[in-house]
Design an enzyme around this catalytic site. Sequence first.
Site, mmCIF file in Angstrom:
data_model
loop_
_atom_site.group_PDB
_atom_site.id
_atom_site.type_symbol
_atom_site.label_atom_id
_atom_site.label_comp_id
_atom_site.label_asym_id
_atom_site.label_seq_id
_atom_site.Cartn_x
_atom_site.Cartn_y
_atom_site.Cartn_z
ATOM 1 N N ALA A 14 0.813 -1.230 0.000
ATOM 2 C CA ALA A 14 0.000 0.000 0.000
ATOM 3 C C ALA A 14 0.841 1.272 0.000
ATOM 4 C CB ALA A 14 -0.942 -0.010 1.197
ATOM 5 N N GLY A 19 -0.505 0.751 -5.130
ATOM 6 C CA GLY A 19 -1.129 0.487 -3.827
ATOM 7 C C GLY A 19 -1.641 1.775 -3.208
ATOM 8 N N TYR A 164 9.534 -13.567 -12.992
ATOM 9 C CA TYR A 164 8.428 -12.685 -12.606
ATOM 10 C C TYR A 164 7.125 -13.151 -13.275
ATOM 11 C CZ TYR A 164 5.542 -8.430 -12.574
ATOM 12 O OH TYR A 164 4.508 -7.533 -12.427
HETATM 13 N N1 LIG Z 1 4.221 -1.304 -12.975
HETATM 14 C C1 LIG Z 1 3.773 -2.109 -13.922
HETATM 15 O O1 LIG Z 1 3.925 -1.845 -15.128
HETATM 16 C C2 LIG Z 1 3.041 -3.371 -13.546
HETATM 17 C C3 LIG Z 1 2.510 -4.156 -14.587
HETATM 18 C C4 LIG Z 1 1.822 -5.322 -14.271
HETATM 19 C C5 LIG Z 1 1.651 -5.673 -12.948
HETATM 20 N N2 LIG Z 1 2.186 -4.918 -11.959
HETATM 21 C C6 LIG Z 1 1.973 -5.338 -10.577
HETATM 22 O O2 LIG Z 1 1.324 -4.291 -9.890
HETATM 23 C C7 LIG Z 1 1.604 -4.405 -8.495
HETATM 24 C C8 LIG Z 1 2.008 -3.046 -7.930
HETATM 25 O O3 LIG Z 1 3.231 -2.679 -8.519
HETATM 26 P P1 LIG Z 1 3.691 -1.156 -8.739
HETATM 27 O O4 LIG Z 1 3.884 -0.985 -10.181
HETATM 28 O O5 LIG Z 1 2.803 -0.236 -7.988
HETATM 29 O O6 LIG Z 1 5.153 -1.232 -8.120
HETATM 30 P P2 LIG Z 1 5.797 -0.529 -6.847
HETATM 31 O O7 LIG Z 1 5.538 0.914 -6.824
HETATM 32 O O8 LIG Z 1 7.215 -1.005 -6.858
HETATM 33 O O9 LIG Z 1 5.003 -1.196 -5.633
HETATM 34 C C9 LIG Z 1 5.247 -2.504 -5.206
HETATM 35 C C10 LIG Z 1 4.817 -2.609 -3.763
HETATM 36 O O10 LIG Z 1 5.063 -3.959 -3.319
HETATM 37 C C11 LIG Z 1 5.708 -3.870 -2.056
HETATM 38 N N3 LIG Z 1 6.548 -5.028 -1.773
HETATM 39 C C12 LIG Z 1 7.664 -5.429 -2.416
HETATM 40 N N4 LIG Z 1 8.206 -6.478 -1.765
HETATM 41 C C13 LIG Z 1 7.410 -6.725 -0.690
HETATM 42 C C14 LIG Z 1 7.445 -7.650 0.364
HETATM 43 N N5 LIG Z 1 8.441 -8.538 0.493
HETATM 44 N N6 LIG Z 1 6.473 -7.624 1.288
HETATM 45 C C15 LIG Z 1 5.467 -6.715 1.219
HETATM 46 N N7 LIG Z 1 5.397 -5.776 0.264
HETATM 47 C C16 LIG Z 1 6.358 -5.801 -0.687
HETATM 48 C C17 LIG Z 1 6.563 -2.618 -2.138
HETATM 49 O O11 LIG Z 1 6.908 -2.240 -0.825
HETATM 50 P P3 LIG Z 1 7.829 -0.948 -0.523
HETATM 51 O O12 LIG Z 1 6.868 0.208 -0.602
HETATM 52 O O13 LIG Z 1 8.344 -1.223 0.854
HETATM 53 O O14 LIG Z 1 8.880 -0.939 -1.579
HETATM 54 C C18 LIG Z 1 5.611 -1.679 -2.846
HETATM 55 O O15 LIG Z 1 4.740 -1.079 -1.928
HETATM 56 C C19 LIG Z 1 2.678 -5.479 -8.373
HETATM 57 O O16 LIG Z 1 2.082 -6.709 -7.996
HETATM 58 C C20 LIG Z 1 3.215 -5.595 -9.778
HETATM 59 O O17 LIG Z 1 3.769 -6.869 -10.032
HETATM 60 C C21 LIG Z 1 2.880 -3.769 -12.226
#
Ligand SMILES: NC(=O)c1ccc[n+]([C@@H]2O[C@H](COP(=O)([O-])OP(=O)(O)OC[C@H]3O[C@@H](n4cnc5c(N)ncnc54)[C@H](OP(=O)(O)O)[C@@H]3O)[C@@H](O)[C@H]2O)c1
Length: 274
Positions: A14, A19, A164
């Site tokens: 979050a 998030g 991934y």
């Molecule tokens: N960005 C894209 O293009 C994309 C595309 C498809 C799917 N997604 C998916 O969308 C979701 C959100 O990603 P986002 O793009 O918003 O990336 P992001 O900004 O990097 O956010 C990822 C979040 O996951 C948390 N996280 C990482 N490792 C963790 C752990 N061990 N335990 C608990 N939390 C953890 C991070 O925590 P911290 O805040 O502490 O770093 C961060 O809050 C992910 O599941 C990702 O795979 C993203």
Amino acid sequence: MEEIIPGSIIVTGASGSMGKAAVKALALKGRSVTMACRNFQKGEAARQEILAQAPGAAIGLLPLDLGSLRSVRAFAAAVKGSAPAGLLNNAGTMPARFSLTEDGLEQTVGVNYVGPYLLTRLLLDEFAPDAHIVNVISLTAKYAKIDEGFLHKGPEDFHQLRTYATSKLALMLFSIELAKRTSLHVNMSDPGIVASDMIDLGRWFDPLADIFFKPFCKRPEQGAAPALAALETNTTARLFKRNKCLNLQECFLNNPLAGLLWQQTARLTGLSDF
Ligand SMILES: NC(=O)c1ccc[n+]([C@@H]2O[C@H](COP(=O)([O-])OP(=O)(O)OC[C@H]3O[C@@H](n4cnc5c(N)ncnc54)[C@H](OP(=O)(O)O)[C@@H]3O)[C@@H](O)[C@H]2O)c1
């Protein structure tokens, strides 16, 4: 301060890009939310930022490291009795290099799949009736291949994007299996390509991508939109993508490995087959 809000929607990751956008949108709609964050300080800063824009919103915060089965169990114990209205499994990782979680799992597999599997299953008896579970997957899952040894791959099998993608395919198969085994609304969301830290690949060309690629990607608010729609649907086992609610292809819906993966992960995390 650690706080769980009864009847709230739990959002993992979050404090990250999507998030945080999801928590803010839910708070502005008057929904109560519990933020589940690996980095508590970062989570608290995100909570304060959201509260400044949604004054008076009911937003709780609890620590959760999905790379630690101990942390997942502690989180589930803290949530006990609070009847969550939903769970948005949004947290995710895509590390550049092979590393192990404290439980000896490859990091991507542990955080993106095994942690959410355990968390969701531990909460099954806690959810309010009619609760919504949404698992954030990725378009890469469509091109992934999974086999019986998925949970125990070594460094020689590691490839940043492939690993991934396979972890997201596993999360998809879990969602479908869970939808078959429960009466909850279990759906998936695909955010598309979103300008977040996640798409930094930890390579020399990241600064170039910041200039030439990220400006053309979706904003976190846009990426979170399908998940928000999935939190309100009456459907189950569907994929929310852009503004559509899609039926899944047969190869996902009836994947022969889904049941085996469920059982293997149950054994690994000390749960019954159910
Ligand atoms: N960005 C894209 O293009 C994309 C595309 C498809 C799917 N997604 C998916 O969308 C979701 C959100 O990603 P986002 O793009 O918003 O990336 P992001 O900004 O990097 O956010 C990822 C979040 O996951 C948390 N996280 C990482 N490792 C963790 C752990 N061990 N335990 C608990 N939390 C953890 C991070 O925590 P911290 O805040 O502490 O770093 C961060 O809050 C992910 O599941 C990702 O795979 C993203």
